[in-house]
Design a protein around this motif. Structure first.
Motif, PDB file in Angstrom:
ATOM      1  N   GLN A  84       0.850  -1.197   0.000  1.00 20.76           N
ATOM      2  CA  GLN A  84       0.000   0.000   0.000  1.00 20.76           C
ATOM      3  C   GLN A  84       0.887   1.249   0.000  1.00 20.76           C
ATOM      4  O   GLN A  84       1.521   1.553   1.017  1.00 20.76           O
ATOM      5  CB  GLN A  84      -0.932   0.020   1.222  1.00 20.76           C
ATOM      6  CG  GLN A  84      -1.960  -1.101   1.252  1.00 20.76           C
ATOM      7  CD  GLN A  84      -1.364  -2.427   1.698  1.00 20.76           C
ATOM      8  OE1 GLN A  84      -0.502  -2.466   2.584  1.00 20.76           O
ATOM      9  NE2 GLN A  84      -1.799  -3.526   1.082  1.00 20.76           N
ATOM     10  N   ASP A  85       0.957   1.910  -1.130  1.00 21.85           N
ATOM     11  CA  ASP A  85       1.665   3.190  -1.262  1.00 21.85           C
ATOM     12  C   ASP A  85       0.606   4.259  -1.499  1.00 21.85           C
ATOM     13  O   ASP A  85       0.031   4.358  -2.596  1.00 21.85           O
ATOM     14  CB  ASP A  85       2.656   3.159  -2.433  1.00 21.85           C
ATOM     15  CG  ASP A  85       3.901   2.353  -2.128  1.00 21.85           C
ATOM     16  OD1 ASP A  85       4.034   1.890  -0.977  1.00 21.85           O
ATOM     17  OD2 ASP A  85       4.740   2.172  -3.029  1.00 21.85           O
ATOM     18  N   ILE A  86       0.332   5.062  -0.485  1.00 23.00           N
ATOM     19  CA  ILE A  86      -0.785   6.008  -0.540  1.00 23.00           C
ATOM     20  C   ILE A  86      -0.279   7.420  -0.800  1.00 23.00           C
ATOM     21  O   ILE A  86       0.535   7.955  -0.044  1.00 23.00           O
ATOM     22  CB  ILE A  86      -1.598   5.963   0.767  1.00 23.00           C
ATOM     23  CG1 ILE A  86      -2.202   4.560   0.943  1.00 23.00           C
ATOM     24  CG2 ILE A  86      -2.688   7.021   0.777  1.00 23.00           C
ATOM     25  CD1 ILE A  86      -3.031   4.394   2.197  1.00 23.00           C
ATOM     26  N   GLY A  87      -0.759   8.011  -1.890  1.00 27.27           N
ATOM     27  CA  GLY A  87      -0.427   9.396  -2.205  1.00 27.27           C
ATOM     28  C   GLY A  87      -1.341  10.339  -1.437  1.00 27.27           C
ATOM     29  O   GLY A  87      -2.533  10.093  -1.284  1.00 27.27           O
ATOM     30  N   VAL A  88      -0.759  11.431  -0.941  1.00 27.58           N
ATOM     31  CA  VAL A  88      -1.511  12.437  -0.200  1.00 27.58           C
ATOM     32  C   VAL A  88      -1.405  13.755  -0.966  1.00 27.58           C
ATOM     33  O   VAL A  88      -0.307  14.311  -1.113  1.00 27.58           O
ATOM     34  CB  VAL A  88      -0.969  12.600   1.236  1.00 27.58           C
ATOM     35  CG1 VAL A  88      -1.751  13.680   1.974  1.00 27.58           C
ATOM     36  CG2 VAL A  88      -1.055  11.281   1.990  1.00 27.58           C
ATOM     37  N   ALA A  89      -2.522  14.255  -1.469  1.00 25.94           N
ATOM     38  CA  ALA A  89      -2.514  15.475  -2.270  1.00 25.94           C
ATOM     39  C   ALA A  89      -2.112  16.669  -1.401  1.00 25.94           C
ATOM     40  O   ALA A  89      -2.655  16.877  -0.314  1.00 25.94           O
ATOM     41  CB  ALA A  89      -3.883  15.705  -2.887  1.00 25.94           C
ATOM     42  N   VAL A  90      -1.136  17.459  -1.891  1.00 23.79           N
ATOM     43  CA  VAL A  90      -0.633  18.631  -1.181  1.00 23.79           C
ATOM     44  C   VAL A  90      -0.782  19.840  -2.098  1.00 23.79           C
ATOM     45  O   VAL A  90      -0.340  19.818  -3.246  1.00 23.79           O
ATOM     46  CB  VAL A  90       0.850  18.451  -0.783  1.00 23.79           C
ATOM     47  CG1 VAL A  90       1.398  19.736  -0.169  1.00 23.79           C
ATOM     48  CG2 VAL A  90       0.998  17.283   0.186  1.00 23.79           C
ATOM     49  N   SER A  91      -1.411  20.882  -1.605  1.00 28.49           N
ATOM     50  CA  SER A  91      -1.602  22.102  -2.394  1.00 28.49           C
ATOM     51  C   SER A  91      -0.394  23.025  -2.228  1.00 28.49           C
ATOM     52  O   SER A  91       0.045  23.308  -1.108  1.00 28.49           O
ATOM     53  CB  SER A  91      -2.872  22.828  -1.947  1.00 28.49           C
ATOM     54  OG  SER A  91      -3.054  24.022  -2.677  1.00 28.49           O
ATOM     55  N   THR A  92       0.170  23.475  -3.345  1.00 31.73           N
ATOM     56  CA  THR A  92       1.282  24.425  -3.337  1.00 31.73           C
ATOM     57  C   THR A  92       0.930  25.612  -4.217  1.00 31.73           C
ATOM     58  O   THR A  92      -0.078  25.608  -4.925  1.00 31.73           O
ATOM     59  CB  THR A  92       2.579  23.776  -3.858  1.00 31.73           C
ATOM     60  OG1 THR A  92       2.461  23.560  -5.287  1.00 31.73           O
ATOM     61  CG2 THR A  92       2.834  22.436  -3.183  1.00 31.73           C
ATOM     62  N   GLU A  93       1.770  26.652  -4.190  1.00 33.33           N
ATOM     63  CA  GLU A  93       1.524  27.817  -5.034  1.00 33.33           C
ATOM     64  C   GLU A  93       1.582  27.458  -6.507  1.00 33.33           C
ATOM     65  O   GLU A  93       0.943  28.099  -7.341  1.00 33.33           O
ATOM     66  CB  GLU A  93       2.550  28.918  -4.721  1.00 33.33           C
ATOM     67  CG  GLU A  93       2.365  29.561  -3.359  1.00 33.33           C
ATOM     68  CD  GLU A  93       3.293  30.745  -3.162  1.00 33.33           C
ATOM     69  OE1 GLU A  93       4.071  31.046  -4.088  1.00 33.33           O
ATOM     70  OE2 GLU A  93       3.216  31.383  -2.095  1.00 33.33           O
TER      71      GLU A  93
ATOM     72  N   ARG B 205       5.185   5.502   1.436  1.00 27.25           N
ATOM     73  CA  ARG B 205       5.537   4.145   1.022  1.00 27.25           C
ATOM     74  C   ARG B 205       5.259   3.127   2.138  1.00 27.25           C
ATOM     75  O   ARG B 205       5.582   3.363   3.307  1.00 27.25           O
ATOM     76  CB  ARG B 205       7.030   4.079   0.659  1.00 27.25           C
ATOM     77  CG  ARG B 205       7.496   5.185  -0.275  1.00 27.25           C
ATOM     78  CD  ARG B 205       7.000   5.005  -1.685  1.00 27.25           C
ATOM     79  NE  ARG B 205       7.446   6.105  -2.545  1.00 27.25           N
ATOM     80  CZ  ARG B 205       7.122   6.243  -3.818  1.00 27.25           C
ATOM     81  NH1 ARG B 205       6.350   5.327  -4.395  1.00 27.25           N
ATOM     82  NH2 ARG B 205       7.554   7.277  -4.517  1.00 27.25           N
ATOM     83  N   ASP B 206       4.675   2.006   1.752  1.00 23.26           N
ATOM     84  CA  ASP B 206       4.420   0.900   2.681  1.00 23.26           C
ATOM     85  C   ASP B 206       3.732   1.385   3.952  1.00 23.26           C
ATOM     86  O   ASP B 206       4.239   1.225   5.069  1.00 23.26           O
ATOM     87  CB  ASP B 206       5.734   0.188   3.031  1.00 23.26           C
ATOM     88  CG  ASP B 206       6.329  -0.525   1.831  1.00 23.26           C
ATOM     89  OD1 ASP B 206       5.576  -1.184   1.095  1.00 23.26           O
ATOM     90  OD2 ASP B 206       7.560  -0.413   1.623  1.00 23.26           O
TER      91      ASP B 206
ATOM     92  N   GLY C  69       4.963   6.542  -8.547  1.00 23.22           N
ATOM     93  CA  GLY C  69       4.280   5.385  -7.992  1.00 23.22           C
ATOM     94  C   GLY C  69       3.006   5.791  -7.275  1.00 23.22           C
ATOM     95  O   GLY C  69       2.348   6.776  -7.598  1.00 23.22           O
ATOM     96  N   GLY C  70       2.640   5.033  -6.286  1.00 23.06           N
ATOM     97  CA  GLY C  70       1.390   5.265  -5.568  1.00 23.06           C
ATOM     98  C   GLY C  70       0.319   4.321  -6.061  1.00 23.06           C
ATOM     99  O   GLY C  70       0.128   4.153  -7.267  1.00 23.06           O
ATOM    100  N   THR C  71      -0.376   3.668  -5.141  1.00 17.93           N
ATOM    101  CA  THR C  71      -1.436   2.727  -5.505  1.00 17.93           C
ATOM    102  C   THR C  71      -2.826   3.251  -5.166  1.00 17.93           C
ATOM    103  O   THR C  71      -3.826   2.683  -5.605  1.00 17.93           O
ATOM    104  CB  THR C  71      -1.215   1.385  -4.782  1.00 17.93           C
ATOM    105  OG1 THR C  71      -1.254   1.602  -3.357  1.00 17.93           O
ATOM    106  CG2 THR C  71       0.136   0.772  -5.158  1.00 17.93           C
ATOM    107  N   PHE C  72      -2.892   4.326  -4.384  1.00 15.42           N
ATOM    108  CA  PHE C  72      -4.166   4.900  -3.965  1.00 15.42           C
ATOM    109  C   PHE C  72      -3.888   6.338  -3.534  1.00 15.42           C
ATOM    110  O   PHE C  72      -2.776   6.659  -3.115  1.00 15.42           O
ATOM    111  CB  PHE C  72      -4.752   4.085  -2.802  1.00 15.42           C
ATOM    112  CG  PHE C  72      -6.107   4.548  -2.325  1.00 15.42           C
ATOM    113  CD1 PHE C  72      -7.241   4.292  -3.066  1.00 15.42           C
ATOM    114  CD2 PHE C  72      -6.242   5.206  -1.112  1.00 15.42           C
ATOM    115  CE1 PHE C  72      -8.496   4.698  -2.615  1.00 15.42           C
ATOM    116  CE2 PHE C  72      -7.480   5.613  -0.647  1.00 15.42           C
ATOM    117  CZ  PHE C  72      -8.614   5.358  -1.410  1.00 15.42           C
ATOM    118  N   THR C  73      -4.889   7.217  -3.647  1.00 13.33           N
ATOM    119  CA  THR C  73      -4.689   8.623  -3.308  1.00 13.33           C
ATOM    120  C   THR C  73      -5.782   9.110  -2.373  1.00 13.33           C
ATOM    121  O   THR C  73      -6.946   8.731  -2.502  1.00 13.33           O
ATOM    122  CB  THR C  73      -4.677   9.498  -4.586  1.00 13.33           C
ATOM    123  OG1 THR C  73      -3.563   9.127  -5.400  1.00 13.33           O
ATOM    124  CG2 THR C  73      -4.545  10.967  -4.235  1.00 13.33           C
ATOM    125  N   ILE C  74      -5.383   9.972  -1.428  1.00  6.78           N
ATOM    126  CA  ILE C  74      -6.326  10.659  -0.539  1.00  6.78           C
ATOM    127  C   ILE C  74      -6.155  12.157  -0.744  1.00  6.78           C
ATOM    128  O   ILE C  74      -5.033  12.674  -0.717  1.00  6.78           O
ATOM    129  CB  ILE C  74      -6.078  10.306   0.940  1.00  6.78           C
ATOM    130  CG1 ILE C  74      -6.265   8.803   1.179  1.00  6.78           C
ATOM    131  CG2 ILE C  74      -7.014  11.095   1.845  1.00  6.78           C
ATOM    132  CD1 ILE C  74      -5.940   8.372   2.600  1.00  6.78           C
TER     133      ILE C  74
END
Length: 398
Positions: free
Chosen positions: A260-269, A278-279, A311-316
């Motif tokens: 499980q590699d979970i991407g976390v959306a981060v807002s930048t300028e 990772r993991d 990479g990343g298998t899922f995103t929040i």
């Protein structure tokens, strides 16, 4: 000794880059490891620094030019005396500070230094492209202590006549990152059978647990306890139970990931970026919070590397931090699902025949129907809900 300044070696997933900002001009003295130029790619901004102390002799690629991996950008002379800049630069008048009330364009690094030193952007002379205030402009302003020249009183000038109904417009080229985000989102909508299912979760149990242990948690681990770590752990457990949600599509193949590699959306300028944890099955809450905090800081400073987002298998994604009550997240290809968190809102809820005010959050799961059936998507989101409304289940694995 002359040295070729080259563009960084781009990974296979990045075809080329664009020269964003030159921080030094031809003929200008440079110290070792001082920033020369920013190269913007589809994913991150890469910095090219001076290999030694010397002078930037000649620039081959101007701001806005497209460059390939390892392409020569400029010629650098090591150890040369800091002689005067080219005659044209000498003759050029110094850039004037922005007029009062005018919009000042500043790089993120420049704005950070200016805020830390209580320097107004309008007081700094911008030497970047289109009058952009660079990091070096702010540093030089602080060193010299220069202030904008007082405006001499003038005789009453004739008022400038503006045509009735005239409206000001500003045209700004889309950055590579913004263009890439737009292209990928359109591709996701065009290529995937995307739909969204919703549910709501009672956040009271998590909030009570957080309020009870947040001080001890921060004292022991040196990081604040947020809500995102609970959602990451709940998502990790749910992904193990529903492998299709953790899968991806590669052509006609369905790829099931055993991690499980979970991407976390981060807002930048510069736009939205998605660094990857990772993991996550092997991470505890403190490690998750610490890593997300590091991602957010490096994202604001433009220091995230390409390897952080591959990479990343899922995103929040969490629109709730900006006040969103409900939204429909768009897939992050080639992933087959993305979960959206939203604002915690107190609402009247029916509990055992009684109306109770509870802190509720809407959850949204967008998924690719080619890979995931509606039954799996709904059950996945219900699992997230159950784990968050009874956090002990995550510890007991039930």
């Amino acid at each position: 000794m002359s040295i070729e300044i080259k563009a960084p070696t781009f990974p296979e997933s990045v075809a080329d880059g664009t020269v964003a900002t030159w921080h030094k001009k031809p003929g200008e003295a440079v110290e070792r490891d001082e920033l020369l130029v920013d190269i913007e790619t589809d994913k991150v901004v890469l910095e090219v620094v001076a290999p030694a102390s010397g002078i930037l002799k000649e620039v081959f690629k101007n701001e806005g030019d497209v460059v390939l991996s390892d392409e020569v950008l400029a010629i650098f002379v090591e150890g040369a005396a800091a002689t005067a800049a080219p005659a044209a630069a000498e003759a050029a008048p110094a850039a004037a500070p922005a007029a009062a009330g005018a919009e000042v364009i500043m790089s993120p690094a420049a704005r950070k230094i200016a805020d830390e030193n209580n320097v107004a952007g309008t007081d700094v002379s911008g030497t970047g492209r289109g009058g952009r205030v660079t990091k070096e402009d702010v540093v030089n302003h602080i060193k010299t202590g220069s202030k904008p020249a007082p405006v001499a009183p003038s005789v009453a000038a004739a008022p400038v006549s503006v045509a009735a109904g005239e409206r000001v417009e500003k045209r700004v080229p889309m950055t590579r990152l913004r263009a890439t985000i737009a292209r990928r989102l359109v591709e996701a909508q065009q290529n995937a059978a995307m739909l969204t299912t919703y549910n709501e979760v009672n956040m009271k149990p998590v909030m009570e647990l957080r309020n009870k242990y947040k001080d001890l948690f921060e004292k022991k681990h040196g990081v604040k306890m947020g809500f995102m770590s609970f959602f990451v752990k709940a998502a990790t457990e749910a992904l193990k139970r529903f492998p299709a949600v953790n899968a991806s599509i590669d052509g006609n193949d369905m790829v099931y990931h055993g991690y499980q590699d979970i991407g976390v959306a981060v807002s930048t300028e510069r736009g939205l970026v998605v660094p990857v944890l990772r993991d996550t099955d092997s991470m505890n809450l403190a490690e998750i919070e610490s890593t997300i905090g590091d991602f957010a800081k490096r994202g604001r400073d433009g220091k995230l590397g390409i390897e952080d987002m591959q990479g990343g298998t899922f995103t929040i994604t969490n629109g709730g931090v900006f006040g969103s009550l409900m939204s429909t997240p768009i897939l992050n290809p080639p992933q087959t699902a993305i979960m959206g968190m939203h604002k915690i809102q107190e609402r009247p809820m029916a509990v055992n025949g009684q109306v109770v005010i509870l802190p509720m959050m809407y959850l949204a799961l967008s998924y690719d129907h080619r890979m995931i059936d509606g039954k799996e998507a709904v059950q996945f989101l219900v699992t997230i809900k159950d784990l968050l409304e009874d956090p002990a289940r995550m510890l007991l694995d039930i």
